[in-house]
Design an enzyme around this catalytic site. Sequence first.
Site, PDB file in Angstrom:
ATOM      1  N   ASN A 119       1.530 -27.911 -31.705  1.00 32.12           N
ATOM      2  CA  ASN A 119       2.588 -27.839 -30.700  1.00 32.12           C
ATOM      3  C   ASN A 119       2.073 -27.506 -29.300  1.00 32.12           C
ATOM      4  O   ASN A 119       2.811 -27.637 -28.331  1.00 32.12           O
ATOM      5  CB  ASN A 119       3.606 -26.780 -31.165  1.00 32.12           C
ATOM      6  CG  ASN A 119       4.588 -26.388 -30.093  1.00 32.12           C
ATOM      7  OD1 ASN A 119       5.458 -27.171 -29.715  1.00 32.12           O
ATOM      8  ND2 ASN A 119       4.453 -25.174 -29.566  1.00 32.12           N
ATOM      9  N   HIS A 120       0.819 -27.096 -29.169  1.00 37.03           N
ATOM     10  CA  HIS A 120       0.314 -26.592 -27.894  1.00 37.03           C
ATOM     11  C   HIS A 120       0.085 -27.706 -26.872  1.00 37.03           C
ATOM     12  O   HIS A 120      -0.170 -28.853 -27.231  1.00 37.03           O
ATOM     13  CB  HIS A 120      -1.007 -25.852 -28.120  1.00 37.03           C
ATOM     14  CG  HIS A 120      -2.072 -26.729 -28.721  1.00 37.03           C
ATOM     15  ND1 HIS A 120      -2.130 -27.004 -30.073  1.00 37.03           N
ATOM     16  CD2 HIS A 120      -3.104 -27.406 -28.154  1.00 37.03           C
ATOM     17  CE1 HIS A 120      -3.152 -27.805 -30.311  1.00 37.03           C
ATOM     18  NE2 HIS A 120      -3.763 -28.070 -29.161  1.00 37.03           N
ATOM     19  N   TYR A 183      -0.134 -36.112 -18.662  1.00 38.29           N
ATOM     20  CA  TYR A 183       0.608 -35.616 -19.822  1.00 38.29           C
ATOM     21  C   TYR A 183       1.065 -36.787 -20.688  1.00 38.29           C
ATOM     22  O   TYR A 183       0.902 -36.779 -21.917  1.00 38.29           O
ATOM     23  CB  TYR A 183       1.807 -34.805 -19.336  1.00 38.29           C
ATOM     24  CG  TYR A 183       2.769 -34.373 -20.414  1.00 38.29           C
ATOM     25  CD1 TYR A 183       2.527 -33.238 -21.177  1.00 38.29           C
ATOM     26  CD2 TYR A 183       3.936 -35.095 -20.663  1.00 38.29           C
ATOM     27  CE1 TYR A 183       3.411 -32.830 -22.165  1.00 38.29           C
ATOM     28  CE2 TYR A 183       4.827 -34.702 -21.644  1.00 38.29           C
ATOM     29  CZ  TYR A 183       4.565 -33.571 -22.390  1.00 38.29           C
ATOM     30  OH  TYR A 183       5.452 -33.191 -23.364  1.00 38.29           O
ATOM     31  N   SER A 184       1.624 -37.806 -20.041  1.00 41.05           N
ATOM     32  CA  SER A 184       2.121 -38.969 -20.765  1.00 41.05           C
ATOM     33  C   SER A 184       0.994 -39.682 -21.504  1.00 41.05           C
ATOM     34  O   SER A 184       1.149 -40.083 -22.663  1.00 41.05           O
ATOM     35  CB  SER A 184       2.809 -39.931 -19.792  1.00 41.05           C
ATOM     36  OG  SER A 184       3.380 -41.030 -20.470  1.00 41.05           O
ATOM     37  N   ALA A 185      -0.159 -39.815 -20.858  1.00 42.25           N
ATOM     38  CA  ALA A 185      -1.302 -40.474 -21.499  1.00 42.25           C
ATOM     39  C   ALA A 185      -1.716 -39.740 -22.769  1.00 42.25           C
ATOM     40  O   ALA A 185      -2.013 -40.363 -23.799  1.00 42.25           O
ATOM     41  CB  ALA A 185      -2.474 -40.545 -20.523  1.00 42.25           C
ATOM     42  N   SER A 186      -1.726 -38.413 -22.705  1.00 47.06           N
ATOM     43  CA  SER A 186      -2.118 -37.631 -23.885  1.00 47.06           C
ATOM     44  C   SER A 186      -1.105 -37.786 -25.013  1.00 47.06           C
ATOM     45  O   SER A 186      -1.471 -37.811 -26.194  1.00 47.06           O
ATOM     46  CB  SER A 186      -2.286 -36.159 -23.510  1.00 47.06           C
ATOM     47  OG  SER A 186      -1.048 -35.554 -23.152  1.00 47.06           O
ATOM     48  N   LYS A 187       0.164 -37.900 -24.671  1.00 42.61           N
ATOM     49  CA  LYS A 187       1.196 -38.051 -25.699  1.00 42.61           C
ATOM     50  C   LYS A 187       1.197 -39.459 -26.295  1.00 42.61           C
ATOM     51  O   LYS A 187       1.440 -39.637 -27.494  1.00 42.61           O
ATOM     52  CB  LYS A 187       2.569 -37.715 -25.109  1.00 42.61           C
ATOM     53  CG  LYS A 187       2.721 -36.251 -24.704  1.00 42.61           C
ATOM     54  CD  LYS A 187       2.528 -35.312 -25.883  1.00 42.61           C
ATOM     55  CE  LYS A 187       2.781 -33.869 -25.521  1.00 42.61           C
ATOM     56  NZ  LYS A 187       2.613 -32.949 -26.663  1.00 42.61           N
ATOM     57  N   ILE A 218      13.758 -30.172 -23.404  1.00 39.37           N
ATOM     58  CA  ILE A 218      14.162 -28.994 -24.173  1.00 39.37           C
ATOM     59  C   ILE A 218      14.178 -27.789 -23.234  1.00 39.37           C
ATOM     60  O   ILE A 218      13.343 -27.682 -22.331  1.00 39.37           O
ATOM     61  CB  ILE A 218      13.194 -28.739 -25.346  1.00 39.37           C
ATOM     62  CG1 ILE A 218      12.971 -30.032 -26.159  1.00 39.37           C
ATOM     63  CG2 ILE A 218      13.724 -27.636 -26.246  1.00 39.37           C
ATOM     64  CD1 ILE A 218      14.208 -30.618 -26.792  1.00 39.37           C
ATOM     65  N   THR A 222       9.039 -23.053 -19.707  1.00 44.66           N
ATOM     66  CA  THR A 222       8.007 -23.888 -19.086  1.00 44.66           C
ATOM     67  C   THR A 222       8.579 -25.212 -18.609  1.00 44.66           C
ATOM     68  O   THR A 222       8.321 -25.648 -17.483  1.00 44.66           O
ATOM     69  CB  THR A 222       6.858 -24.146 -20.081  1.00 44.66           C
ATOM     70  OG1 THR A 222       6.293 -22.896 -20.488  1.00 44.66           O
ATOM     71  CG2 THR A 222       5.779 -25.006 -19.452  1.00 44.66           C
TER      72      THR A 222
END
Length: 291
Positions: A119-120, A183-187, A218, A222
């Site tokens: 989840n991190h 962030y999007s690339a990692s996901k 959500i 953060t």
Amino acid sequence: MAFMKTHLLPILGLFMAYYYYSAYEEFRPEMLQGKKVIVTGASKGIGREMAYHLAKMGAHVVVTARSKETLQKVVSHCLELGAASAHYIAGTMEDMTFAEQFVAQAGKLMGGLDMLILNHITNTSLNFFHDDIHHVRKSMEVNFLSYVVLTVAAMPMLKQSNGSIVIVSSVAGKVAYPMISAYSASKFALYGFFSSIRKEYLMSEVNVSITLCVLGLIDTDTAMKAVSGIIKMQAARKEECALEIIKGGVLRQEEVYYDRSLWTTLLLRNPSRKILEFLRSTSYSTDGLIN
């Protein structure tokens, strides 16, 4: 045309029926009683809520994040809620050696592993991409590569328990959004990698499930801080989201979608992609592979 009517359409019909109705298996909290679970990124937000849900269900829990002080509080509350046992191991997922050693230590503390919940994420903010290669590299290492390292380290225990891997991802890993390119690339990487090895596990008869959780906005502290003044939409509750993630993992669902908008689920849960994957899988032969 005759072949389609007599062979292909019935197969696709059965496939679609399975796809839509298999998700309705009933979840029972006692399914987690005594189970041994790792939760990463568990000092706050969705990770912390998952730890609390697991504790209420009587699971053994090992949590990790960077903040030792915060993790101590999480573990203390888990024990108050009824966890069979609760431990923490503080460290950073920027360190791949720590990631690998963490799984081994957690396994020793619990005497095995039934579920690995990843989840991190690394800290991120909404902004245009300004050639910051360091941020892209860090995002890929923490948000993606460490997930692979943790999975590899956990697989011997998960194979023994016929366990589950739960990947907490994002709508941004299936749909392109501005201002979160790294962030999007990692996901996207998470979705591609774990969807692929799920197929490999099936082909090689490895009884370890992989659940990819595709989350919308959500209401974690953060996330709310990151989108403040930039994105105007209602966020879904983290407590309910955390429970749905756990349910999906226990029921061994391939994907969990959680967002306030029903349209997100309807548009992203793409049956045509499932049909294409099924048809493509029939053309593979593993006879020539060396394990």
